[in-house]
Design a protein around this motif. Structure first.
Motif, PDB file in Angstrom:
ATOM      1  N   UNK A 177       0.858  -1.176  -0.027  1.00 22.19           N
ATOM      2  CA  UNK A 177       0.155  -0.057   0.002  1.00 22.19           C
ATOM      3  C   UNK A 177       0.993   1.308   0.113  1.00 22.19           C
ATOM      4  N   UNK A 178       0.398   2.236  -0.478  1.00 21.75           N
ATOM      5  CA  UNK A 178       1.238   3.382  -0.682  1.00 21.75           C
ATOM      6  C   UNK A 178       0.575   4.223   0.321  1.00 21.75           C
ATOM      7  N   UNK A 179       1.224   5.083   1.133  1.00 19.24           N
ATOM      8  CA  UNK A 179       0.506   5.734   2.196  1.00 19.24           C
ATOM      9  C   UNK A 179       0.444   7.392   1.978  1.00 19.24           C
ATOM     10  N   UNK A 180      -0.418   8.084   2.203  1.00 21.00           N
ATOM     11  CA  UNK A 180      -0.561   9.294   1.844  1.00 21.00           C
ATOM     12  C   UNK A 180      -0.648  10.208   3.143  1.00 21.00           C
ATOM     13  N   UNK A 181       0.001  11.675   3.113  1.00 15.55           N
ATOM     14  CA  UNK A 181      -0.032  12.178   4.273  1.00 15.55           C
ATOM     15  C   UNK A 181      -1.514  13.015   4.255  1.00 15.55           C
ATOM     16  N   UNK A 182      -1.570  14.381   5.079  1.00 16.19           N
ATOM     17  CA  UNK A 182      -2.937  14.828   5.253  1.00 16.19           C
ATOM     18  C   UNK A 182      -3.216  15.719   3.846  1.00 16.19           C
ATOM     19  N   UNK A 183      -1.957  15.830   3.105  1.00 14.39           N
ATOM     20  CA  UNK A 183      -1.972  16.591   1.684  1.00 14.39           C
ATOM     21  C   UNK A 183      -2.255  15.871   0.658  1.00 14.39           C
ATOM     22  N   UNK A 184      -2.212  14.530   0.813  1.00 14.74           N
ATOM     23  CA  UNK A 184      -2.418  13.616  -0.201  1.00 14.74           C
ATOM     24  C   UNK A 184      -0.889  13.129  -0.957  1.00 14.74           C
ATOM     25  N   UNK A 243      12.145  -3.990  -3.457  1.00 11.37           N
ATOM     26  CA  UNK A 243      11.515  -4.538  -4.157  1.00 11.37           C
ATOM     27  C   UNK A 243      10.758  -3.545  -4.947  1.00 11.37           C
ATOM     28  N   UNK A 244      10.018  -2.617  -4.343  1.00 12.79           N
ATOM     29  CA  UNK A 244       9.445  -1.880  -4.907  1.00 12.79           C
ATOM     30  C   UNK A 244       9.467  -0.328  -4.434  1.00 12.79           C
ATOM     31  N   UNK A 245       9.398   0.748  -5.299  1.00 20.25           N
ATOM     32  CA  UNK A 245       9.631   2.063  -4.841  1.00 20.25           C
ATOM     33  C   UNK A 245       8.439   2.841  -5.597  1.00 20.25           C
ATOM     34  N   UNK A 246       7.726   3.861  -4.584  1.00 18.53           N
ATOM     35  CA  UNK A 246       6.989   4.873  -5.141  1.00 18.53           C
ATOM     36  C   UNK A 246       7.661   5.698  -6.353  1.00 18.53           C
ATOM     37  N   UNK A 247       7.076   6.209  -7.219  1.00 19.82           N
ATOM     38  CA  UNK A 247       7.441   7.034  -8.083  1.00 19.82           C
ATOM     39  C   UNK A 247       6.711   8.186  -7.917  1.00 19.82           C
ATOM     40  N   UNK A 292       2.997   6.212  -9.664  1.00 17.85           N
ATOM     41  CA  UNK A 292       3.044   4.872  -9.774  1.00 17.85           C
ATOM     42  C   UNK A 292       4.080   4.323  -9.194  1.00 17.85           C
ATOM     43  N   UNK A 293       4.607   2.861  -9.342  1.00 23.12           N
ATOM     44  CA  UNK A 293       5.416   2.235  -8.565  1.00 23.12           C
ATOM     45  C   UNK A 293       6.313   1.540  -9.410  1.00 23.12           C
ATOM     46  N   UNK A 294       7.917   1.451  -9.010  1.00 25.99           N
ATOM     47  CA  UNK A 294       8.684   0.942  -9.853  1.00 25.99           C
ATOM     48  C   UNK A 294       9.010  -0.659  -9.103  1.00 25.99           C
ATOM     49  N   UNK A 295       8.946  -1.558  -9.785  1.00 23.98           N
ATOM     50  CA  UNK A 295       9.186  -2.811  -9.172  1.00 23.98           C
ATOM     51  C   UNK A 295      10.402  -3.633  -9.993  1.00 23.98           C
ATOM     52  N   UNK A 325      10.205   5.352   4.230  1.00 22.57           N
ATOM     53  CA  UNK A 325       9.496   6.869   3.943  1.00 22.57           C
ATOM     54  C   UNK A 325      10.352   7.363   3.046  1.00 22.57           C
ATOM     55  N   UNK A 326      11.188   6.675   2.296  1.00 17.92           N
ATOM     56  CA  UNK A 326      11.709   7.521   1.093  1.00 17.92           C
ATOM     57  C   UNK A 326      13.086   7.660   1.623  1.00 17.92           C
ATOM     58  N   UNK A 327      14.269   8.123   0.333  1.00 16.69           N
ATOM     59  CA  UNK A 327      13.679   8.722  -0.697  1.00 16.69           C
ATOM     60  C   UNK A 327      13.058   8.095  -1.517  1.00 16.69           C
ATOM     61  N   UNK A 328      11.916   8.576  -2.217  1.00 19.77           N
ATOM     62  CA  UNK A 328      11.199   7.918  -3.377  1.00 19.77           C
ATOM     63  C   UNK A 328      11.857   8.155  -4.618  1.00 19.77           C
ATOM     64  N   UNK A 329      11.446   7.351  -5.714  1.00 22.82           N
ATOM     65  CA  UNK A 329      11.971   7.504  -7.154  1.00 22.82           C
ATOM     66  C   UNK A 329      11.258   8.583  -7.714  1.00 22.82           C
TER      67      UNK A 329
END
Length: 111
Positions: free
Chosen positions: A29-36, A92-96, A105-108, A69-73
Motif C-alpha cells: 500500500x502507498x501511504x498518503x499524508x494529510x495533503x495527499x 523490491x518496490x519504490x513509489x514514483x 506509480x510504482x517501480x518494481x 519513507x523515502x527517498x522515493x523515485x
C-alpha cells in the motif's frame, strides 16, 4: 512502472490496512499524508510482522510503525539509476513521485 495501486492515509490502523491489502490482493500500500502526498510504502509482510509484536495495539497507526519513507523515485530519474538505488536499499518496490510529492506509480524490480 506500474499503477500506484491502493493508497491509504497514514493515520489508518494497522488492522484495517492489513484488511485492505488482503481484500485488494496486492503486495503493498502507498501511504498518503494529510495533503495527499506520498508518505511511504508498506508491505503485507511488514504489517503482519508488526501485528505479531508484543508492543502491538489495535490503535497502532501506520505512521507509527517502521516502513519505507523515502527517498522515493523521482519521475525524472533514469531507470538504471533508480534500479541501482533500490538494490542498494534492498527495496523490491519504490513509489514514483512527481515534483510535488504525489505518487504517479510504482517501480518494481524484476528478479
Amino acid at each position: 512502472m506500474d499503477a500506484p495501486g491502493p493508497q491509504v492515509d497514514d493515520h489508518m490502523a494497522v488492522d484495517v490496512a492489513l484488511s485492505v491489502l488482503i481484500g485488494a490482493r496486492v503486495s503493498h500500500l502507498l501511504l498518503q499524508d494529510e495533503d495527499g502526498r506520498c508518505a511511504g510504502l508498506v508491505t503485507q509482510a511488514q504489517l503482519a510482522a508488526h501485528r505479531g509484536g508484543s508492543w502491538y495495539s489495535d490503535r497502532t497507526r501506520l505512521r507509527d510503525i517502521p516502513l519505507d519513507r523515502g527517498p522515493f523515485t523521482s519521475s525524472t530519474s533514469i531507470v538504471g539509476e533508480a534500479e541501482a538505488a533500490m538494490r542498494i536499499r534492498t527495496l523490491d518496490v519504490s513509489p514514483v513521485i512527481d515534483e510535488h510529492g504525489y505518487a504517479l506509480g510504482v517501480l518494481a524490480l524484476t528478479p
